[in-house]
Design a protein around this motif. Sequence first.
Motif, PDB file in Angstrom:
ATOM      1  N   TYR A  31      26.606 -29.383 -52.413  1.00  0.00           N
ATOM      2  CA  TYR A  31      27.674 -29.865 -53.295  1.00  0.00           C
ATOM      3  C   TYR A  31      29.056 -29.700 -52.678  1.00  0.00           C
ATOM      4  N   GLN A  35      27.904 -31.359 -47.392  1.00  0.00           N
ATOM      5  CA  GLN A  35      27.749 -32.796 -47.613  1.00  0.00           C
ATOM      6  C   GLN A  35      28.299 -33.607 -46.436  1.00  0.00           C
ATOM      7  N   SER A  54      22.956 -35.038 -58.425  1.00  0.00           N
ATOM      8  CA  SER A  54      23.958 -34.201 -59.078  1.00  0.00           C
ATOM      9  C   SER A  54      23.229 -33.100 -59.828  1.00  0.00           C
ATOM     10  N   ARG A  59      29.511 -26.900 -61.772  1.00  0.00           N
ATOM     11  CA  ARG A  59      30.667 -27.538 -61.162  1.00  0.00           C
ATOM     12  C   ARG A  59      30.922 -26.889 -59.812  1.00  0.00           C
ATOM     13  N   SER A  78      30.869 -33.360 -66.754  1.00  0.00           N
ATOM     14  CA  SER A  78      30.131 -34.133 -65.769  1.00  0.00           C
ATOM     15  C   SER A  78      29.373 -33.214 -64.825  1.00  0.00           C
ATOM     16  N   PRO A  79      28.180 -33.637 -64.406  1.00  0.00           N
ATOM     17  CA  PRO A  79      27.441 -32.825 -63.429  1.00  0.00           C
ATOM     18  C   PRO A  79      28.142 -32.858 -62.077  1.00  0.00           C
ATOM     19  N   VAL A  80      27.975 -31.812 -61.306  1.00  0.00           N
ATOM     20  CA  VAL A  80      28.576 -31.758 -59.976  1.00  0.00           C
ATOM     21  C   VAL A  80      27.823 -32.720 -59.057  1.00  0.00           C
ATOM     22  N   PRO A  81      28.550 -33.623 -58.385  1.00  0.00           N
ATOM     23  CA  PRO A  81      27.889 -34.534 -57.453  1.00  0.00           C
ATOM     24  C   PRO A  81      27.578 -33.838 -56.137  1.00  0.00           C
ATOM     25  N   GLY A  82      26.577 -34.346 -55.451  1.00  0.00           N
ATOM     26  CA  GLY A  82      26.219 -33.801 -54.145  1.00  0.00           C
ATOM     27  C   GLY A  82      25.100 -34.611 -53.533  1.00  0.00           C
ATOM     28  N   LEU A 111      18.039 -31.005 -61.118  1.00  0.00           N
ATOM     29  CA  LEU A 111      18.886 -32.072 -60.602  1.00  0.00           C
ATOM     30  C   LEU A 111      18.784 -33.309 -61.489  1.00  0.00           C
ATOM     31  N   SER A 112      19.786 -34.158 -61.394  1.00  0.00           N
ATOM     32  CA  SER A 112      19.826 -35.392 -62.186  1.00  0.00           C
ATOM     33  C   SER A 112      18.676 -36.330 -61.838  1.00  0.00           C
TER      34      SER A 112
END
Length: 164
Positions: A31, A35, A54, A59, A78-82, A111-112
């Motif tokens: 995250y 990356q 994500s 966060r 919002s979920p943390v993107p990665g 995870l999403s």
Amino acid sequence: MTQTITTNCPVPETSGRRDRLSQGPDVLFAYGTLQFDAVLRALLGRIPERAAASAPGYRAAALAGRVYPGLVSRACGSPVPGVVLTDLSNEEWRILDRFEDERYDLREVALSTGQQGWAYVWSGGDVRPDDWDAAEFQDQHLEEYAARCARLAPNLAAGLPKGE
């Protein structure tokens, strides 16, 4: 450090701290600085396979005095993107584990994508209320940070601590 959150928003469960890499490597959710191609190349000598993902309930927090983030629980938002790194070798896991060191706990997170992944969750202090800004890191710190990672890589590969 355990953080208790009282809210109506669900926070994903984790399986707790993994005794470093005792359960064998699988996917790593990155995250923050991991990356970036330049950081991965400096540490591992290659860019592993990866896919966008994500992590809901977390966060990437800005950390006081640091250019890298820490993954911390978030009650809502919002979920943390990665990305998930999907083809790390055992040796690459060991290198990344030494790089992340004891300030992070290695935990399994939902995870999403519907899968579970391992993530380095920040257990240190100095968490700021704002989120880490990946674009700012890329513009202002990536080149120097990747150079630092390249200097650390030989020690990490040899099984030694970072030394910085």
